[in-house]
Design a protein around this motif. Structure first.
Motif, PDB file in Angstrom:
ATOM      1  N   ASN A  18       0.889  -1.463  -0.159  1.00 44.18           N
ATOM      2  CA  ASN A  18      -0.283  -0.591  -0.550  1.00 44.18           C
ATOM      3  C   ASN A  18       1.070   1.384   0.399  1.00 44.18           C
ATOM      4  N   VAL A  19       1.551   0.889  -0.756  1.00 44.59           N
ATOM      5  CA  VAL A  19       2.188   2.168  -1.082  1.00 44.59           C
ATOM      6  C   VAL A  19       2.052   3.088  -2.406  1.00 44.59           C
ATOM      7  N   LEU A  20       1.605   4.662  -2.442  1.00 42.99           N
ATOM      8  CA  LEU A  20       2.291   4.721  -3.469  1.00 42.99           C
ATOM      9  C   LEU A  20       3.298   5.515  -3.699  1.00 42.99           C
ATOM     10  N   LYS A  21       3.460   5.940  -4.752  1.00 42.11           N
ATOM     11  CA  LYS A  21       4.809   6.351  -5.661  1.00 42.11           C
ATOM     12  C   LYS A  21       4.099   7.726  -5.789  1.00 42.11           C
ATOM     13  N   LEU A  26       5.808  15.168  -5.860  1.00 38.93           N
ATOM     14  CA  LEU A  26       6.404  15.210  -5.088  1.00 38.93           C
ATOM     15  C   LEU A  26       7.070  15.280  -3.710  1.00 38.93           C
ATOM     16  N   ASN A  27       7.930  14.179  -3.847  1.00 33.08           N
ATOM     17  CA  ASN A  27       8.558  14.020  -2.905  1.00 33.08           C
ATOM     18  C   ASN A  27      10.296  13.821  -3.573  1.00 33.08           C
ATOM     19  N   HIS A  28      10.448  13.727  -4.908  1.00 40.46           N
ATOM     20  CA  HIS A  28      11.945  13.222  -5.401  1.00 40.46           C
ATOM     21  C   HIS A  28      12.299  14.725  -6.090  1.00 40.46           C
ATOM     22  N   SER A  99       9.093   3.740  10.832  1.00 36.23           N
ATOM     23  CA  SER A  99       9.273   4.730   9.509  1.00 36.23           C
ATOM     24  C   SER A  99       7.905   3.759   8.774  1.00 36.23           C
ATOM     25  N   TYR A 100       6.707   4.308   8.587  1.00 34.73           N
ATOM     26  CA  TYR A 100       6.270   3.370   7.333  1.00 34.73           C
ATOM     27  C   TYR A 100       7.037   2.420   6.567  1.00 34.73           C
ATOM     28  N   THR A 101       7.514   3.321   5.367  1.00 35.43           N
ATOM     29  CA  THR A 101       8.098   2.982   4.306  1.00 35.43           C
ATOM     30  C   THR A 101       9.652   2.107   3.638  1.00 35.43           C
ATOM     31  N   ILE A 124       2.634  19.409   9.809  1.00 37.22           N
ATOM     32  CA  ILE A 124       2.832  19.182   8.173  1.00 37.22           C
ATOM     33  C   ILE A 124       4.175  17.558   7.987  1.00 37.22           C
ATOM     34  N   ASP A 125       3.125  17.117   6.611  1.00 36.69           N
ATOM     35  CA  ASP A 125       4.186  15.873   6.098  1.00 36.69           C
ATOM     36  C   ASP A 125       3.485  16.014   4.852  1.00 36.69           C
ATOM     37  N   ASP A 126       4.089  14.882   4.534  1.00 34.44           N
ATOM     38  CA  ASP A 126       3.319  14.796   2.343  1.00 34.44           C
ATOM     39  C   ASP A 126       2.582  13.810   2.575  1.00 34.44           C
ATOM     40  N   PHE A 127       2.479  12.629   3.641  1.00 32.47           N
ATOM     41  CA  PHE A 127       1.441  11.266   4.019  1.00 32.47           C
ATOM     42  C   PHE A 127       1.485  11.290   4.945  1.00 32.47           C
ATOM     43  N   LEU A 128       0.202  10.670   5.799  1.00 33.14           N
ATOM     44  CA  LEU A 128      -0.229  10.367   6.936  1.00 33.14           C
ATOM     45  C   LEU A 128      -0.854   8.504   6.012  1.00 33.14           C
ATOM     46  N   ALA A 129       0.550   7.886   7.156  1.00 26.84           N
ATOM     47  CA  ALA A 129       0.024   5.730   7.662  1.00 26.84           C
ATOM     48  C   ALA A 129      -1.477   6.227   8.158  1.00 26.84           C
ATOM     49  N   ASN A 130       0.197   5.645   9.221  1.00 27.34           N
ATOM     50  CA  ASN A 130      -0.211   5.121  10.430  1.00 27.34           C
ATOM     51  C   ASN A 130      -0.343   5.895  11.846  1.00 27.34           C
ATOM     52  N   GLY A 131       0.628   7.073  11.322  1.00 24.96           N
ATOM     53  CA  GLY A 131       0.279   8.415  12.389  1.00 24.96           C
ATOM     54  C   GLY A 131       1.512   8.279  13.131  1.00 24.96           C
ATOM     55  N   GLU A 132       2.510   7.497  12.622  1.00 27.46           N
ATOM     56  CA  GLU A 132       3.704   7.478  13.343  1.00 27.46           C
ATOM     57  C   GLU A 132       4.580   8.942  13.523  1.00 27.46           C
ATOM     58  N   ALA A 133       5.444   9.769  12.225  1.00 23.99           N
ATOM     59  CA  ALA A 133       5.454  10.877  11.991  1.00 23.99           C
ATOM     60  C   ALA A 133       4.481  11.901  12.703  1.00 23.99           C
ATOM     61  N   ALA A 134       3.686  12.079  12.816  1.00 23.27           N
ATOM     62  CA  ALA A 134       2.568  13.480  13.408  1.00 23.27           C
ATOM     63  C   ALA A 134       2.710  12.896  14.589  1.00 23.27           C
ATOM     64  N   GLU A 156      -3.108  12.161   2.573  1.00 23.06           N
ATOM     65  CA  GLU A 156      -3.527  10.312   3.608  1.00 23.06           C
ATOM     66  C   GLU A 156      -4.124   9.199   2.955  1.00 23.06           C
ATOM     67  N   LYS A 157      -3.374   8.511   3.326  1.00 22.18           N
ATOM     68  CA  LYS A 157      -4.034   7.048   3.517  1.00 22.18           C
ATOM     69  C   LYS A 157      -4.848   7.030   4.639  1.00 22.18           C
ATOM     70  N   SER A 158      -6.377   6.642   4.185  1.00 23.42           N
ATOM     71  CA  SER A 158      -7.348   6.998   4.578  1.00 23.42           C
ATOM     72  C   SER A 158      -7.777   5.976   5.665  1.00 23.42           C
TER      73      SER A 158
HETATM   74  P1  5GP Z   1       2.743   7.768   9.165  1.00 22.91           P
HETATM   75  O1  5GP Z   1       4.797   7.796  10.585  1.00 22.91           O
HETATM   76  O2  5GP Z   1       1.719   8.184   8.811  1.00 22.91           O
HETATM   77  O3  5GP Z   1       2.933   5.976   9.436  1.00 22.91           O
HETATM   78  O4  5GP Z   1       3.623   7.326   7.484  1.00 22.91           O
HETATM   79  C1  5GP Z   1       3.357   8.802   6.916  1.00 22.91           C
HETATM   80  C2  5GP Z   1       5.423   8.244   6.175  1.00 22.91           C
HETATM   81  O5  5GP Z   1       6.057   7.838   5.782  1.00 22.91           O
HETATM   82  C3  5GP Z   1       5.358  10.042   5.495  1.00 22.91           C
HETATM   83  O6  5GP Z   1       6.388  10.589   5.860  1.00 22.91           O
HETATM   84  C4  5GP Z   1       6.159   9.441   4.582  1.00 22.91           C
HETATM   85  O7  5GP Z   1       7.001   9.901   4.500  1.00 22.91           O
HETATM   86  C5  5GP Z   1       5.979   7.806   4.561  1.00 22.91           C
HETATM   87  N1  5GP Z   1       5.089   7.195   3.567  1.00 22.91           N
HETATM   88  C6  5GP Z   1       4.178   6.826   4.624  1.00 22.91           C
HETATM   89  N2  5GP Z   1       2.965   5.572   3.917  1.00 22.91           N
HETATM   90  C7  5GP Z   1       3.917   6.406   2.012  1.00 22.91           C
HETATM   91  C8  5GP Z   1       3.372   6.336   0.529  1.00 22.91           C
HETATM   92  O8  5GP Z   1       2.099   5.510   0.323  1.00 22.91           O
HETATM   93  N3  5GP Z   1       3.871   6.541  -0.515  1.00 22.91           N
HETATM   94  C9  5GP Z   1       5.350   7.411   0.141  1.00 22.91           C
HETATM   95  N4  5GP Z   1       5.504   8.009  -1.194  1.00 22.91           N
HETATM   96  N5  5GP Z   1       5.578   7.889   1.473  1.00 22.91           N
HETATM   97  C10 5GP Z   1       4.793   7.055   2.326  1.00 22.91           C
END
Ligand code: 5GP
Length: 193
Positions: A18-21, A26-28, A99-101, A124-134, A156-158
């Motif tokens: 479930n990673v969206l590139k 956006l991020n490279h 780190s999710y990725t 602010i962040d580029d992605f929200l997955a499991n909310g670890e960074a936030a 956000e990956k809802s």
């Molecule tokens: P979280 O901390 O919410 O679990 O994941 C968010 C962080 O993981 C973001 O800072 C982002 O860099 C990375 N991330 C999570 N999911 C993705 C994704 O699908 N694509 C990309 N490019 N980065 C992700």
């Protein structure tokens, strides 16, 4: 084309787990017009909240953060994943983030110099997955006894846990684009922000 949903459909690629590139805009490689448009939407949501500082985590949160900070005329601080030798333990706020990725843990830090109890912080962040960074950044802002105004996210990956964790923490969350599903390599959007 500055619209984020459109760019995701045109240029986003779905990877396993479930990673969206989105690294073509956006991020490279970064398309500033896309980020500028996201920044305007995030700023409109938090209008009137007297934000004094933007906080993110390196590396991919930095691009949207710096554009938002520039538009608001406030400083931006990014949490570092490695503590420089010039910053001693007692001089930093820190929190563990998974780190999710990359599937690794890091202890992210911000110098105590750059957060104070007077600050009203937009995270602010580029992605929200499991909310670890936030959640790690919320923890750091709380350690500084500053105010968390909200968490602003580009994508956000809802279908993952981040949204609920942030709302459970009582924090105002705004995501420019919400993705309901990446099943079968197909992007499906969710309504709302
Ligand atoms: P979280 O901390 O919410 O679990 O994941 C968010 C962080 O993981 C973001 O800072 C982002 O860099 C990375 N991330 C999570 N999911 C993705 C994704 O699908 N694509 C990309 N490019 N980065 C992700």
């Amino acid at each position: 084309m500055a619209n984020l949903k459109q760019r995701i459909l045109e240029d986003g690629k779905v990877f396993p787990n479930n990673v969206l590139k989105v690294d073509s805009f956006l991020n490279h490689q970064i398309d500033p017009s896309v980020i500028s448009d996201i920044a305007d939407k995030i700023i409109a949501h938090y209008q009137g909240r007297e934000i004094t500082k933007i906080v993110t985590v390196e590396a991919s949160g930095i691009a949207p953060s710096i554009i938002i900070a520039e538009k608001l005329g406030v400083p931006m601080v990014f949490a570092k994943k490695q503590q420089p030798s010039t910053l001693k333990d007692q001089a930093v706020y820190g929190s563990k983030v998974h780190s999710y990725t990359k599937d690794t843990d890091s202890f992210v830090i911000i110098s105590k110099q750059y957060l104070s109890p007077d600050d009203k912080v937009l995270i602010i962040d580029d992605f929200l997955a499991n909310g670890e960074a936030a959640m790690g950044l919320i923890d750091i802002v709380n350690q500084a006894q500053a105010e968390v105004v909200g968490v602003g996210i580009c994508i956000e990956k809802s279908f993952q846990d981040g949204r609920q964790r942030i709302l459970d923490a009582g924090v105002d969350l705004y995501s420019e684009v919400r993705i309901a599903s990446l099943a079968n390599s197909k992007v499906e959007f969710a309504e709302g922000h």
